[in-house]
Scaffold this active site. Structure first.
Site, PDB file in Angstrom:
ATOM      1  N   GLU A 129     -19.175  36.145 -20.421  1.00  0.00           N
ATOM      2  CA  GLU A 129     -18.378  35.036 -19.911  1.00  0.00           C
ATOM      3  C   GLU A 129     -19.120  33.712 -20.122  1.00  0.00           C
ATOM      4  O   GLU A 129     -20.349  33.653 -20.013  1.00  0.00           O
ATOM      5  CB  GLU A 129     -18.117  35.256 -18.421  1.00  0.00           C
ATOM      6  CG  GLU A 129     -17.037  34.400 -17.840  1.00  0.00           C
ATOM      7  CD  GLU A 129     -16.553  34.946 -16.487  1.00  0.00           C
ATOM      8  OE1 GLU A 129     -16.052  36.077 -16.451  1.00  0.00           O
ATOM      9  OE2 GLU A 129     -16.705  34.235 -15.498  1.00  0.00           O
ATOM     10  N   ASP A 131     -18.527  29.780 -18.696  1.00  0.00           N
ATOM     11  CA  ASP A 131     -17.711  29.124 -17.674  1.00  0.00           C
ATOM     12  C   ASP A 131     -17.878  27.617 -17.612  1.00  0.00           C
ATOM     13  O   ASP A 131     -18.998  27.105 -17.685  1.00  0.00           O
ATOM     14  CB  ASP A 131     -18.088  29.625 -16.274  1.00  0.00           C
ATOM     15  CG  ASP A 131     -17.813  31.096 -16.068  1.00  0.00           C
ATOM     16  OD1 ASP A 131     -16.911  31.620 -16.717  1.00  0.00           O
ATOM     17  OD2 ASP A 131     -18.527  31.703 -15.244  1.00  0.00           O
ATOM     18  N   GLU A 133     -16.614  25.529 -14.379  1.00  0.00           N
ATOM     19  CA  GLU A 133     -15.998  25.705 -13.068  1.00  0.00           C
ATOM     20  C   GLU A 133     -16.208  24.443 -12.240  1.00  0.00           C
ATOM     21  O   GLU A 133     -17.325  23.910 -12.177  1.00  0.00           O
ATOM     22  CB  GLU A 133     -16.626  26.888 -12.327  1.00  0.00           C
ATOM     23  CG  GLU A 133     -16.444  28.221 -13.020  1.00  0.00           C
ATOM     24  CD  GLU A 133     -17.212  29.332 -12.326  1.00  0.00           C
ATOM     25  OE1 GLU A 133     -16.578  30.323 -11.938  1.00  0.00           O
ATOM     26  OE2 GLU A 133     -18.444  29.208 -12.178  1.00  0.00           O
ATOM     27  N   GLY A 161     -26.618  35.300 -13.420  1.00  0.00           N
ATOM     28  CA  GLY A 161     -25.999  34.032 -13.748  1.00  0.00           C
ATOM     29  C   GLY A 161     -27.001  33.084 -14.385  1.00  0.00           C
ATOM     30  O   GLY A 161     -28.214  33.177 -14.140  1.00  0.00           O
ATOM     31  N   ARG A 162     -26.495  32.192 -15.199  1.00  0.00           N
ATOM     32  CA  ARG A 162     -27.319  31.168 -15.844  1.00  0.00           C
ATOM     33  C   ARG A 162     -26.697  29.799 -15.552  1.00  0.00           C
ATOM     34  O   ARG A 162     -26.246  29.102 -16.436  1.00  0.00           O
ATOM     35  CB  ARG A 162     -27.423  31.462 -17.335  1.00  0.00           C
ATOM     36  CG  ARG A 162     -28.238  32.715 -17.639  1.00  0.00           C
ATOM     37  CD  ARG A 162     -28.073  33.181 -19.063  1.00  0.00           C
ATOM     38  NE  ARG A 162     -29.074  34.184 -19.408  1.00  0.00           N
ATOM     39  CZ  ARG A 162     -28.948  35.490 -19.152  1.00  0.00           C
ATOM     40  NH1 ARG A 162     -27.859  35.939 -18.548  1.00  0.00           N
ATOM     41  NH2 ARG A 162     -29.899  36.335 -19.503  1.00  0.00           N
ATOM     42  N   SER A 224     -16.220  32.391  -0.253  1.00  0.00           N
ATOM     43  CA  SER A 224     -17.454  33.096   0.085  1.00  0.00           C
ATOM     44  C   SER A 224     -18.692  32.476  -0.556  1.00  0.00           C
ATOM     45  O   SER A 224     -19.806  32.714  -0.099  1.00  0.00           O
ATOM     46  CB  SER A 224     -17.350  34.568  -0.316  1.00  0.00           C
ATOM     47  OG  SER A 224     -17.203  34.693  -1.724  1.00  0.00           O
TER      48      SER A 224
END
Length: 310
Positions: A129, A131, A133, A161-162, A224
Site C-alpha cells: 500500500e 497512502d 491520508e 508503517g513508514r 481509534s
C-alpha cells in the site's frame, strides 16, 4: 490506508438533513493555517496527464449512497451510518496518480480522507500500500497529511508503517489542491500541487512495493488512531463529513501493459529522480512542515526498517 475499523459495506441512505447540509459545510469557518509558499519546483508532472472521467476510470467500492458524481466532480461523505469508497477499474504496476481534493472544515477528529494505492483485495492480510491520508483534526488545529508505505503488510498488529506526516502551507478546506503519488520501480514520490514533499527510494525488494496495485479513495471513521493517536474521536453532531475530489489524472503502466511500457518520472529525467529545483522545494517543505518521520522515532524498532540507515 489500512482499514483498521472499516465501516459496514451495506447500502444505507443518509438522512435528508445530512444530505442537504452538505451544501453548506464546505463554506464553514476554516482551520488555522501556516504561512509561506515553497520554491517553484520548475517542473509540473501533473501536466503530462490529461484529466480522466471518474465514471470511466473508477467504480464505487462501498457506500454508494454516500457518493455523488456531478460534472466529473466526486463528493463522498461520512455520517453515523456509513462512509464511502471508490476503486480504479484496472490495476497498475507503475504510474502517476493524482486528484484535486477539498477537505471538510471544522471538527473532523477521527475522520480519514484518503487517496491511495493498494492490492489488499488481491493479497488479503499480506498486501502492499502507498497512502496519502488526511488525518482529521479538532477545532483550531490544522490537518495532518500522512504519507505511508506498506510492503507485504497485514492487519494483525504486526504491520510495519513508514509514516511521514506534514502540515500544509495552505488551508486544504478552502479550495482544491492537487495531491499525487508517482510510483515507479525505482522510487515513490509524493507531491502536493506538483511540489515533491517526500521521496521513497527502492533500496531492496524487501522494502519496496512491486506487485500491481489499484487506485482507491475513501472517507471513513478511524477514531481509534487517526487524531493524536485516538485521543479525539469522531463526533457525529458535526455530520456529515464531506470530501470532494476532481481533476483525476492517472497514467502509466497498467498490469496489462506490455513489458516494454516505460515507467513515468517525477522529473524531466526519463530515468527518474528529481531535479535540483525539485530537491530544493522538497527540502523547503520538509524543513518547515514535516512533523513526524518514522526513521527519527526512537520508539521504533529500526531493524525492521533498514531503508532508514542503508
Amino acid at each position: 490506508m489500512l482499514l483498521r475499523s472499516k465501516e459496514s459495506n451495506r447500502d444505507m441512505c443518509p438522512s435528508a438533513i445530512a444530505f442537504l447540509s452538505i451544501l453548506t459545510i464546505l463554506t464553514a469557518a476554516p482551520s488555522r493555517i501556516t504561512a509561506g509558499q515553497p520554491p517553484w519546483p520548475g517542473y509540473r508532472p501533473s501536466l503530462r496527464f490529461r484529466p480522466i472521467s471518474f465514471d470511466q476510470a473508477f467504480r464505487n467500492l462501498w457506500g454508494p449512497q454516500h457518493q455523488i458524481v456531478d460534472q466529473n466532480a466526486l463528493t463522498i461523505w461520512l455520517d453515523s451510518s456509513s462512509g464511502s469508497g471508490f476503486k480504479s477499474v484496472k490495476p497498475f504496476r507503475s504510474g502517476y496518480f493524482g486528484a484535486s481534493i477539498k477537505l471538510h472544515p471544522g471538527y473532523t477528529a477521527g475522520v480519514i480522507t484518503a487517496f491511495y494505492l493498494s492490492n489488499s483485495e488481491a493479497h488479503p492480510g499480506h498486501h502492499d500500500e502507498v497512502d496519502i491520508e488526511f488525518l482529521g483534526t479538532t477545532l483550531g488545529k490544522p490537518y495532518v497529511l500522512q504519507t505511508n508505505v506498506y510492503i507485504r503488510g497485514s492487519g494483525d498488529g504486526t504491520i510495519i508503517g513508514r509514516e511521514m506526516k506534514f502540515h500544509l502551507w495552505f488551508d486544504p478546506t478552502q479550495d482544491f489542491h492537487h495531491y499525487a503519488i508517482l510510483w515507479s520501480p525505482r522510487e515513490i514520490v509524493f507531491l502536493v500541487d506538483d511540489v515533491p514533499i517526500r521521496r521513497y527510494l527502492r533500496k531492496s525488494a524487501a522494502t519496496f512495493p512491486l506487485r500491481p496495485m489499484w487506485l482507491y479513495g475513501s472517507i471513513w471513521d478511524a477514531s481509534s488512531w487517526a487524531t493524536e493517536d485516538g485521543k479525539y474521536k469522531a463526533d457525529y453532531s458535526y455530520q456529515p463529513f464531506v470530501a470532494k475530489y476532481t481533476n483525476f489524472r492517472a497514467g502509466g503502466c497498467s498490469a496489462y501493459s506490455p513489458a516494454w511500457c516505460r515507467p513515468v518520472s517525477a522529473s524531466p529525467f526519463r530515468s527518474g529522480g528529481l531535479t535540483r529545483q525539485q530537491h530544493m522545494a522538497m527540502r523547503w517543505v520538509q524543513s518547515r512542515y514535516l512533523i513526524y518521520n518514522y526513521c527519527w522515532d526512537p520508539k521504533r524498532d529500526h531493524s525492521l526498517t533498514p531503508e532508514c540507515w542503508r
